[in-house]
Design an enzyme around this catalytic site. Structure first.
Site, PDB file in Angstrom:
ATOM      1  N   GLU A 113       0.826  -1.217   0.000  1.00  0.00           N
ATOM      2  CA  GLU A 113       0.000   0.000   0.000  1.00  0.00           C
ATOM      3  C   GLU A 113       0.850   1.253   0.000  1.00  0.00           C
ATOM      4  OE1 GLU A 113      -3.110   0.093  -1.204  1.00  0.00           O
ATOM      5  OE2 GLU A 113      -3.598  -1.335   0.366  1.00  0.00           O
TER       6      GLU A 113
ATOM      7  N   ASP B  40      -4.361   1.023  -9.600  1.00  0.00           N
ATOM      8  CA  ASP B  40      -5.799   0.818  -9.775  1.00  0.00           C
ATOM      9  C   ASP B  40      -6.161   0.571 -11.243  1.00  0.00           C
ATOM     10  OD1 ASP B  40      -5.551   1.528  -7.178  1.00  0.00           O
ATOM     11  OD2 ASP B  40      -6.631   3.434  -7.323  1.00  0.00           O
TER      12      ASP B  40
END
Ligand code: GLA
Length: 429
Positions: free
Chosen positions: A70, A211
Protein backbone atom coordinates in the site's frame (compact mmCIF):
# COMPACT_ATOMS: atom_id res chain seq x y z
CA UNK A 1 -10.42 -16.84 -26.48
CA UNK A 2 -9.96 -16.45 -22.74
CA UNK A 3 -12.93 -14.09 -22.31
CA UNK A 4 -15.23 -16.60 -23.97
CA UNK A 5 -13.93 -19.34 -21.69
CA UNK A 6 -14.73 -17.19 -18.68
CA UNK A 7 -18.20 -16.31 -19.95
CA UNK A 8 -18.95 -19.99 -20.61
CA UNK A 9 -17.79 -20.79 -17.09
CA UNK A 10 -20.00 -18.09 -15.57
CA UNK A 11 -23.00 -19.31 -17.57
CA UNK A 12 -22.45 -22.93 -16.56
CA UNK A 13 -22.14 -21.81 -12.96
CA UNK A 14 -25.37 -19.85 -13.25
CA UNK A 15 -27.22 -22.82 -14.70
CA UNK A 16 -26.17 -24.83 -11.66
CA UNK A 17 -27.02 -22.09 -9.21
CA UNK A 18 -29.59 -22.63 -6.50
CA UNK A 19 -31.44 -20.37 -4.07
CA UNK A 20 -28.65 -20.15 -1.47
CA UNK A 21 -26.83 -17.36 -3.28
CA UNK A 22 -26.14 -15.26 -0.22
CA UNK A 23 -24.37 -18.09 1.58
CA UNK A 24 -20.70 -17.12 1.53
CA UNK A 25 -19.52 -20.72 1.82
CA UNK A 26 -20.70 -21.23 -1.77
CA UNK A 27 -18.26 -20.27 -4.52
CA UNK A 28 -18.79 -16.54 -4.71
CA UNK A 29 -18.70 -16.61 -8.49
CA UNK A 30 -22.31 -17.86 -8.31
CA UNK A 31 -23.45 -14.68 -6.64
CA UNK A 32 -21.09 -12.49 -8.62
CA UNK A 33 -22.19 -13.95 -11.96
CA UNK A 34 -25.82 -13.33 -11.13
CA UNK A 35 -25.14 -9.76 -9.99
CA UNK A 36 -23.12 -9.11 -13.15
CA UNK A 37 -25.89 -10.39 -15.44
CA UNK A 38 -28.52 -8.37 -13.57
CA UNK A 39 -26.44 -5.19 -13.75
CA UNK A 40 -25.87 -5.69 -17.46
CA UNK A 41 -29.58 -6.24 -18.12
CA UNK A 42 -30.47 -3.20 -16.03
CA UNK A 43 -28.00 -0.94 -17.86
CA UNK A 44 -29.13 -2.13 -21.30
CA UNK A 45 -32.80 -1.76 -20.46
CA UNK A 46 -32.21 1.75 -19.03
CA UNK A 47 -30.43 2.63 -22.29
CA UNK A 48 -33.43 1.48 -24.35
CA UNK A 49 -35.83 3.46 -22.15
CA UNK A 50 -33.82 6.68 -22.23
CA UNK A 51 -32.57 6.68 -25.81
CA UNK A 52 -35.20 4.57 -27.63
CA UNK A 53 -32.72 2.26 -29.39
CA UNK A 54 -30.42 -0.68 -28.68
CA UNK A 55 -26.90 -0.02 -27.39
CA UNK A 56 -24.33 -1.20 -29.93
CA UNK A 57 -21.57 -1.58 -27.34
CA UNK A 58 -21.51 -2.78 -23.73
CA UNK A 59 -18.26 -2.60 -21.76
CA UNK A 60 -17.33 -3.74 -18.24
CA UNK A 61 -14.39 -2.92 -15.96
CA UNK A 62 -13.84 -4.14 -12.39
CA UNK A 63 -12.77 -2.48 -9.15
CA UNK A 64 -9.82 -3.96 -7.27
CA UNK A 65 -8.69 -4.92 -3.82
CA UNK A 66 -5.04 -4.67 -2.89
CA UNK A 67 -3.86 -7.63 -0.79
CA UNK A 68 -0.62 -5.91 0.21
CA UNK A 69 1.77 -3.21 -1.05
CA UNK A 70 0.00 0.00 0.00
CA UNK A 71 1.15 3.48 -0.99
CA UNK A 72 4.15 2.07 -2.77
CA UNK A 73 2.99 2.12 -6.40
CA UNK A 74 4.09 5.78 -6.66
CA UNK A 75 7.25 4.90 -4.74
CA UNK A 76 8.67 2.43 -7.26
CA UNK A 77 7.63 -0.60 -5.23
CA UNK A 78 5.62 -3.76 -5.94
CA UNK A 79 1.91 -4.14 -5.28
CA UNK A 80 -0.24 -7.28 -5.05
CA UNK A 81 -3.83 -6.48 -6.07
CA UNK A 82 -6.58 -8.53 -7.69
CA UNK A 83 -9.56 -7.34 -9.72
CA UNK A 84 -12.81 -7.98 -7.82
CA UNK A 85 -16.16 -9.34 -8.96
CA UNK A 86 -17.69 -5.86 -8.83
CA UNK A 87 -17.98 -3.90 -12.06
CA UNK A 88 -18.82 -0.66 -13.76
CA UNK A 89 -20.84 -1.49 -16.89
CA UNK A 90 -21.47 1.03 -19.68
CA UNK A 91 -23.95 0.57 -22.53
CA UNK A 92 -23.47 3.01 -25.43
CA UNK A 93 -24.19 3.84 -29.02
CA UNK A 94 -22.95 6.53 -31.43
CA UNK A 95 -25.47 9.16 -32.22
CA UNK A 96 -26.61 9.96 -35.73
CA UNK A 97 -26.60 13.76 -35.21
CA UNK A 98 -23.17 14.64 -36.67
CA UNK A 99 -23.43 18.28 -35.53
CA UNK A 100 -23.37 17.25 -31.86
CA UNK A 101 -20.00 17.76 -30.16
CA UNK A 102 -20.78 16.20 -26.81
CA UNK A 103 -21.53 12.79 -25.32
CA UNK A 104 -24.52 12.23 -23.03
CA UNK A 105 -23.92 9.93 -20.06
CA UNK A 106 -26.65 8.83 -17.68
CA UNK A 107 -25.65 7.29 -14.34
CA UNK A 108 -28.31 4.80 -13.32
CA UNK A 109 -26.85 4.58 -9.79
CA UNK A 110 -27.42 8.23 -8.99
CA UNK A 111 -30.06 8.93 -11.63
CA UNK A 112 -28.15 11.87 -13.04
CA UNK A 113 -27.33 12.83 -16.61
CA UNK A 114 -24.38 14.86 -17.81
CA UNK A 115 -23.21 16.15 -21.20
CA UNK A 116 -19.49 15.78 -21.78
CA UNK A 117 -17.68 17.80 -24.45
CA UNK A 118 -15.71 15.78 -26.97
CA UNK A 119 -12.33 17.40 -27.41
CA UNK A 120 -8.65 17.28 -26.52
CA UNK A 121 -8.79 19.72 -23.61
CA UNK A 122 -6.08 19.35 -20.96
CA UNK A 123 -8.27 20.00 -17.94
CA UNK A 124 -11.85 19.51 -16.75
CA UNK A 125 -14.80 21.57 -17.84
CA UNK A 126 -17.23 19.16 -16.14
CA UNK A 127 -17.60 18.69 -12.42
CA UNK A 128 -18.21 15.58 -10.31
CA UNK A 129 -18.14 12.13 -11.92
CA UNK A 130 -18.18 13.64 -15.44
CA UNK A 131 -14.52 14.65 -14.99
CA UNK A 132 -13.27 11.05 -15.09
CA UNK A 133 -15.12 10.42 -18.35
CA UNK A 134 -14.09 13.74 -19.85
CA UNK A 135 -10.45 12.91 -19.08
CA UNK A 136 -10.64 9.56 -20.85
CA UNK A 137 -12.39 11.03 -23.90
CA UNK A 138 -9.77 13.81 -24.04
CA UNK A 139 -7.01 11.17 -23.85
CA UNK A 140 -8.53 9.32 -26.78
CA UNK A 141 -8.93 12.47 -28.87
CA UNK A 142 -5.46 13.83 -28.12
CA UNK A 143 -4.06 10.39 -29.06
CA UNK A 144 -5.46 11.06 -32.55
CA UNK A 145 -8.52 8.78 -32.33
CA UNK A 146 -11.78 10.27 -33.57
CA UNK A 147 -14.63 10.10 -31.09
CA UNK A 148 -18.11 10.88 -32.40
CA UNK A 149 -21.10 12.04 -30.37
CA UNK A 150 -22.59 9.22 -28.35
CA UNK A 151 -25.19 8.30 -25.74
CA UNK A 152 -24.38 6.08 -22.78
CA UNK A 153 -25.79 4.61 -19.58
CA UNK A 154 -23.55 3.66 -16.67
CA UNK A 155 -24.31 1.17 -13.90
CA UNK A 156 -22.02 0.06 -11.09
CA UNK A 157 -21.84 -2.30 -8.17
CA UNK A 158 -18.38 -1.14 -7.05
CA UNK A 159 -18.91 0.69 -3.73
CA UNK A 160 -18.19 4.40 -4.12
CA UNK A 161 -15.49 5.95 -1.95
CA UNK A 162 -14.66 2.55 -0.44
CA UNK A 163 -11.03 2.36 -1.56
CA UNK A 164 -11.94 -0.30 -4.15
CA UNK A 165 -11.13 1.88 -7.17
CA UNK A 166 -14.60 2.82 -8.30
CA UNK A 167 -13.10 5.76 -10.20
CA UNK A 168 -10.49 3.62 -12.00
CA UNK A 169 -13.28 1.19 -12.92
CA UNK A 170 -15.27 4.09 -14.39
CA UNK A 171 -12.26 5.36 -16.36
CA UNK A 172 -11.31 1.93 -17.68
CA UNK A 173 -14.93 1.03 -18.55
CA UNK A 174 -15.15 4.35 -20.46
CA UNK A 175 -11.93 3.63 -22.37
CA UNK A 176 -13.11 0.07 -23.16
CA UNK A 177 -16.48 1.38 -24.37
CA UNK A 178 -14.66 3.93 -26.58
CA UNK A 179 -12.57 1.08 -28.05
CA UNK A 180 -15.82 -0.65 -28.98
CA UNK A 181 -17.40 2.51 -30.42
CA UNK A 182 -14.35 3.69 -32.39
CA UNK A 183 -13.02 0.24 -33.36
CA UNK A 184 -9.60 1.40 -32.18
CA UNK A 185 -8.10 -0.93 -29.61
CA UNK A 186 -5.41 0.55 -27.38
CA UNK A 187 -2.45 -1.47 -26.15
CA UNK A 188 -3.40 -2.59 -22.63
CA UNK A 189 -0.66 -0.65 -20.74
CA UNK A 190 -1.39 2.45 -22.88
CA UNK A 191 -5.06 2.18 -21.89
CA UNK A 192 -4.20 1.95 -18.17
CA UNK A 193 -1.84 4.94 -18.42
CA UNK A 194 -4.38 7.02 -20.36
CA UNK A 195 -6.87 6.39 -17.55
CA UNK A 196 -4.29 7.29 -14.90
CA UNK A 197 -3.66 10.59 -16.74
CA UNK A 198 -7.40 11.29 -16.72
CA UNK A 199 -7.37 10.85 -12.93
CA UNK A 200 -4.35 13.17 -12.53
CA UNK A 201 -5.36 15.91 -14.94
CA UNK A 202 -9.15 15.89 -14.70
CA UNK A 203 -9.87 14.66 -11.15
CA UNK A 204 -6.80 16.22 -9.53
CA UNK A 205 -5.79 12.99 -7.80
CA UNK A 206 -2.05 12.20 -8.21
CA UNK A 207 -2.53 8.41 -8.01
CA UNK A 208 -0.04 5.69 -8.89
CA UNK A 209 -0.61 3.01 -11.53
CA UNK A 210 -2.06 0.21 -9.41
CA UNK A 211 -5.80 0.82 -9.78
CA UNK A 212 -5.95 1.29 -13.54
CA UNK A 213 -3.53 -1.62 -14.20
CA UNK A 214 -5.61 -3.91 -11.95
CA UNK A 215 -8.83 -2.98 -13.72
CA UNK A 216 -7.29 -3.54 -17.17
CA UNK A 217 -5.24 -6.68 -16.48
CA UNK A 218 -7.35 -8.61 -13.91
CA UNK A 219 -7.49 -12.37 -14.47
CA UNK A 220 -9.72 -14.97 -12.78
CA UNK A 221 -7.71 -17.09 -10.37
CA UNK A 222 -4.67 -14.78 -10.35
CA UNK A 223 -3.25 -12.13 -8.10
CA UNK A 224 -1.04 -9.60 -9.89
CA UNK A 225 2.41 -8.81 -8.59
CA UNK A 226 2.91 -5.49 -10.38
CA UNK A 227 6.42 -4.09 -10.65
CA UNK A 228 5.75 -0.35 -10.57
CA UNK A 229 9.03 0.49 -12.32
CA UNK A 230 8.95 -1.88 -15.31
CA UNK A 231 5.10 -2.02 -15.21
CA UNK A 232 5.36 -5.77 -15.71
CA UNK A 233 2.94 -8.14 -14.03
CA UNK A 234 3.87 -11.50 -12.64
CA UNK A 235 0.74 -13.53 -11.91
CA UNK A 236 0.45 -15.35 -8.59
CA UNK A 237 -2.14 -18.16 -8.78
CA UNK A 238 -4.85 -17.92 -6.14
CA UNK A 239 -7.41 -20.62 -6.83
CA UNK A 240 -7.56 -22.27 -3.44
CA UNK A 241 -11.24 -23.04 -2.73
CA UNK A 242 -10.60 -23.33 1.01
CA UNK A 243 -9.24 -19.81 1.38
CA UNK A 244 -11.29 -16.68 0.73
CA UNK A 245 -10.84 -12.92 0.52
CA UNK A 246 -13.42 -11.02 2.55
CA UNK A 247 -13.76 -7.27 1.96
CA UNK A 248 -15.36 -5.28 4.77
CA UNK A 249 -16.41 -1.70 4.20
CA UNK A 250 -16.15 0.55 7.26
CA UNK A 251 -18.65 2.77 5.45
CA UNK A 252 -16.53 5.72 6.50
CA UNK A 253 -16.19 7.63 3.24
CA UNK A 254 -12.74 7.97 1.91
CA UNK A 255 -11.94 11.15 0.00
CA UNK A 256 -8.50 11.07 -1.52
CA UNK A 257 -8.63 14.32 -3.38
CA UNK A 258 -8.66 15.99 0.05
CA UNK A 259 -4.91 16.60 0.01
CA UNK A 260 -3.61 13.97 2.49
CA UNK A 261 -2.67 11.59 -0.33
CA UNK A 262 -0.71 14.27 -2.19
CA UNK A 263 0.96 15.29 1.05
CA UNK A 264 2.21 11.72 1.72
CA UNK A 265 3.51 11.60 -1.85
CA UNK A 266 5.41 14.85 -1.28
CA UNK A 267 6.88 13.59 2.00
CA UNK A 268 8.15 10.44 0.26
CA UNK A 269 9.65 12.51 -2.56
CA UNK A 270 11.41 14.95 -0.25
CA UNK A 271 12.80 12.10 1.89
CA UNK A 272 14.17 10.35 -1.20
CA UNK A 273 15.80 13.58 -2.33
CA UNK A 274 17.53 13.99 1.01
CA UNK A 275 18.76 10.39 0.75
CA UNK A 276 20.31 11.39 -2.63
CA UNK A 277 18.86 8.28 -4.25
CA UNK A 278 16.60 8.11 -7.28
CA UNK A 279 14.37 5.17 -6.33
CA UNK A 280 12.91 3.77 -3.11
CA UNK A 281 13.79 0.35 -4.44
CA UNK A 282 17.47 1.13 -3.78
CA UNK A 283 16.93 2.30 -0.20
CA UNK A 284 17.76 -0.01 2.71
CA UNK A 285 16.70 0.36 6.35
CA UNK A 286 20.38 1.12 7.06
CA UNK A 287 20.33 4.04 4.57
CA UNK A 288 17.28 5.42 6.33
CA UNK A 289 18.82 5.09 9.79
CA UNK A 290 22.00 6.86 8.69
CA UNK A 291 20.00 9.70 7.17
CA UNK A 292 17.72 10.06 10.19
CA UNK A 293 19.21 13.42 11.28
CA UNK A 294 18.54 14.97 7.85
CA UNK A 295 14.91 13.83 7.65
CA UNK A 296 11.89 15.25 9.43
CA UNK A 297 10.06 12.76 11.69
CA UNK A 298 7.28 12.43 9.12
CA UNK A 299 9.71 11.85 6.25
CA UNK A 300 11.54 9.21 8.27
CA UNK A 301 8.31 7.43 9.20
CA UNK A 302 7.01 7.51 5.61
CA UNK A 303 10.36 6.15 4.39
CA UNK A 304 10.28 3.33 6.93
CA UNK A 305 6.81 2.33 5.73
CA UNK A 306 7.91 2.32 2.09
CA UNK A 307 11.08 0.30 2.64
CA UNK A 308 9.41 -2.31 4.88
CA UNK A 309 6.25 -2.53 2.73
CA UNK A 310 8.26 -3.25 -0.43
CA UNK A 311 9.91 -6.20 1.37
CA UNK A 312 6.60 -7.40 2.86
CA UNK A 313 4.92 -7.40 -0.54
CA UNK A 314 7.58 -9.61 -2.12
CA UNK A 315 7.48 -11.95 0.88
CA UNK A 316 3.68 -12.11 0.72
CA UNK A 317 3.68 -12.93 -3.02
CA UNK A 318 6.02 -15.84 -2.29
CA UNK A 319 3.94 -17.02 0.69
CA UNK A 320 0.75 -16.82 -1.41
CA UNK A 321 2.36 -18.91 -4.15
CA UNK A 322 3.35 -21.55 -1.57
CA UNK A 323 -0.03 -21.51 0.17
CA UNK A 324 1.51 -20.35 3.45
CA UNK A 325 -1.62 -18.57 4.61
CA UNK A 326 -0.57 -17.91 8.20
CA UNK A 327 2.61 -16.16 6.95
CA UNK A 328 0.58 -14.05 4.52
CA UNK A 329 -1.72 -13.16 7.42
CA UNK A 330 1.11 -11.98 9.66
CA UNK A 331 2.49 -9.83 6.81
CA UNK A 332 -0.96 -8.28 6.40
CA UNK A 333 -1.13 -7.36 10.09
CA UNK A 334 2.37 -5.82 9.93
CA UNK A 335 1.40 -3.88 6.84
CA UNK A 336 -1.61 -2.47 8.65
CA UNK A 337 0.44 -1.44 11.64
CA UNK A 338 2.94 0.31 9.39
CA UNK A 339 0.15 2.17 7.56
CA UNK A 340 -1.43 3.12 10.87
CA UNK A 341 1.66 4.25 12.76
CA UNK A 342 4.27 5.22 10.18
CA UNK A 343 2.32 6.27 7.11
CA UNK A 344 -0.66 7.56 9.15
CA UNK A 345 -3.38 6.82 6.59
CA UNK A 346 -5.65 4.62 8.71
CA UNK A 347 -8.51 5.77 10.96
CA UNK A 348 -10.13 4.56 14.18
CA UNK A 349 -12.81 2.55 12.38
CA UNK A 350 -10.33 0.68 10.14
CA UNK A 351 -8.13 -0.03 13.17
CA UNK A 352 -11.16 -1.40 15.05
CA UNK A 353 -12.03 -3.72 12.16
CA UNK A 354 -8.49 -5.09 11.92
CA UNK A 355 -8.34 -5.59 15.69
CA UNK A 356 -11.64 -7.49 15.62
CA UNK A 357 -10.17 -9.77 12.94
CA UNK A 358 -7.06 -10.35 15.02
CA UNK A 359 -9.20 -11.24 18.03
CA UNK A 360 -11.10 -13.83 15.99
CA UNK A 361 -7.68 -15.16 14.99
CA UNK A 362 -6.61 -18.34 13.25
CA UNK A 363 -8.69 -20.46 15.65
CA UNK A 364 -11.76 -18.63 14.35
CA UNK A 365 -10.65 -18.99 10.72
CA UNK A 366 -8.94 -15.60 10.13
CA UNK A 367 -5.35 -15.66 8.79
CA UNK A 368 -4.82 -11.92 8.58
CA UNK A 369 -6.29 -8.54 7.81
CA UNK A 370 -5.34 -4.97 6.89
CA UNK A 371 -6.72 -1.73 5.52
CA UNK A 372 -6.71 -1.64 1.72
CA UNK A 373 -6.51 1.23 -0.77
CA UNK A 374 -5.68 4.85 -0.08
CA UNK A 375 -7.00 4.83 3.51
CA UNK A 376 -8.67 7.47 5.73
CA UNK A 377 -11.76 5.22 5.68
CA UNK A 378 -12.95 2.72 3.09
CA UNK A 379 -12.32 -1.00 3.36
CA UNK A 380 -10.23 -3.64 5.05
CA UNK A 381 -9.31 -6.95 3.42
CA UNK A 382 -9.26 -10.26 5.32
CA UNK A 383 -7.76 -13.60 4.29
CA UNK A 384 -9.74 -16.41 5.89
CA UNK A 385 -10.90 -20.01 5.71
CA UNK A 386 -13.84 -20.22 3.30
CA UNK A 387 -15.96 -22.44 5.51
CA UNK A 388 -15.78 -19.85 8.32
CA UNK A 389 -16.72 -16.92 6.09
CA UNK A 390 -20.39 -16.66 7.13
CA UNK A 391 -19.63 -16.83 10.82
CA UNK A 392 -16.64 -14.46 10.66
CA UNK A 393 -18.55 -11.90 8.65
CA UNK A 394 -21.38 -11.94 11.16
CA UNK A 395 -19.00 -11.50 14.09
CA UNK A 396 -17.06 -8.67 12.46
CA UNK A 397 -20.14 -6.68 11.47
CA UNK A 398 -21.88 -7.13 14.82
CA UNK A 399 -18.87 -6.16 16.91
CA UNK A 400 -17.96 -3.27 14.60
CA UNK A 401 -21.43 -1.77 14.91
CA UNK A 402 -21.49 -2.31 18.68
CA UNK A 403 -18.16 -0.52 19.08
CA UNK A 404 -18.51 2.33 16.60
CA UNK A 405 -22.24 2.75 16.07
CA UNK A 406 -21.59 2.49 12.31
CA UNK A 407 -23.08 -0.30 10.19
CA UNK A 408 -20.40 -1.94 8.03
CA UNK A 409 -21.00 -4.16 5.01
CA UNK A 410 -19.00 -6.94 3.42
CA UNK A 411 -18.65 -9.36 0.56
CA UNK A 412 -16.31 -12.10 -0.62
CA UNK A 413 -14.59 -11.96 -3.99
CA UNK A 414 -12.42 -14.25 -6.08
CA UNK A 415 -9.85 -12.67 -8.43
CA UNK A 416 -11.91 -11.44 -11.38
CA UNK A 417 -11.61 -10.80 -15.10
CA UNK A 418 -10.34 -7.35 -16.12
CA UNK A 419 -11.97 -4.90 -18.54
CA UNK A 420 -13.74 -6.43 -21.52
CA UNK A 421 -16.40 -5.76 -24.11
CA UNK A 422 -19.56 -7.77 -23.54
CA UNK A 423 -21.14 -6.52 -26.75
CA UNK A 424 -19.73 -4.83 -29.85
CA UNK A 425 -21.33 -3.87 -33.19
CA UNK A 426 -24.66 -4.83 -31.64
CA UNK A 427 -23.60 -8.45 -31.04
CA UNK A 428 -22.55 -10.29 -27.92
CA UNK A 429 -18.78 -10.64 -27.87
C1 GLA B 1 -5.11 4.91 -4.25
C2 GLA B 1 -4.32 5.24 -5.50
C3 GLA B 1 -3.35 4.11 -5.85
C4 GLA B 1 -2.49 3.72 -4.65
C5 GLA B 1 -3.38 3.49 -3.43
C6 GLA B 1 -2.57 3.26 -2.18
O1 GLA B 1 -5.96 3.83 -4.50
O2 GLA B 1 -5.19 5.45 -6.58
O3 GLA B 1 -2.54 4.50 -6.93
O4 GLA B 1 -1.50 4.67 -4.41
O5 GLA B 1 -4.24 4.60 -3.18
O6 GLA B 1 -1.85 2.08 -2.29
Amino acid sequence: MIINRVRKYLLSVLQKSDSSLTDLSHPTSLLAAEQFMKLRQHVESEFRTRFGREPSVVAAAPGRVNLIGEHIDYNNGFVLPMAIERYVIIAADSCSDSSRDYATFFSSSIQESTDIPIGASSGPTCSGWGRYIEGVIAGFVSGGHDVSALDAVIGSNVPNGGGLSSSAALEVATATMLEGITGHQLEAPEKALLCQRAEHEFAGMPCGIMDQFSSVFGMPGELMLLDCISQEIQTVPFREEDVAVLITNSNIKHELTGGEYAERRRQCESALKKLSLSSWRDVTSGDLDSARGRLTDDEFACGRHVVTEIARTLDAAEAFAKGQWASVGELMYSSHESLQKDFRVSCAELDALVRINREIGIEGGVYGSRMTGGGFGGCIVTLLQSDCANEVREKILTQYENETGVAGSSFVSRPALGAHLIKRNGNDN
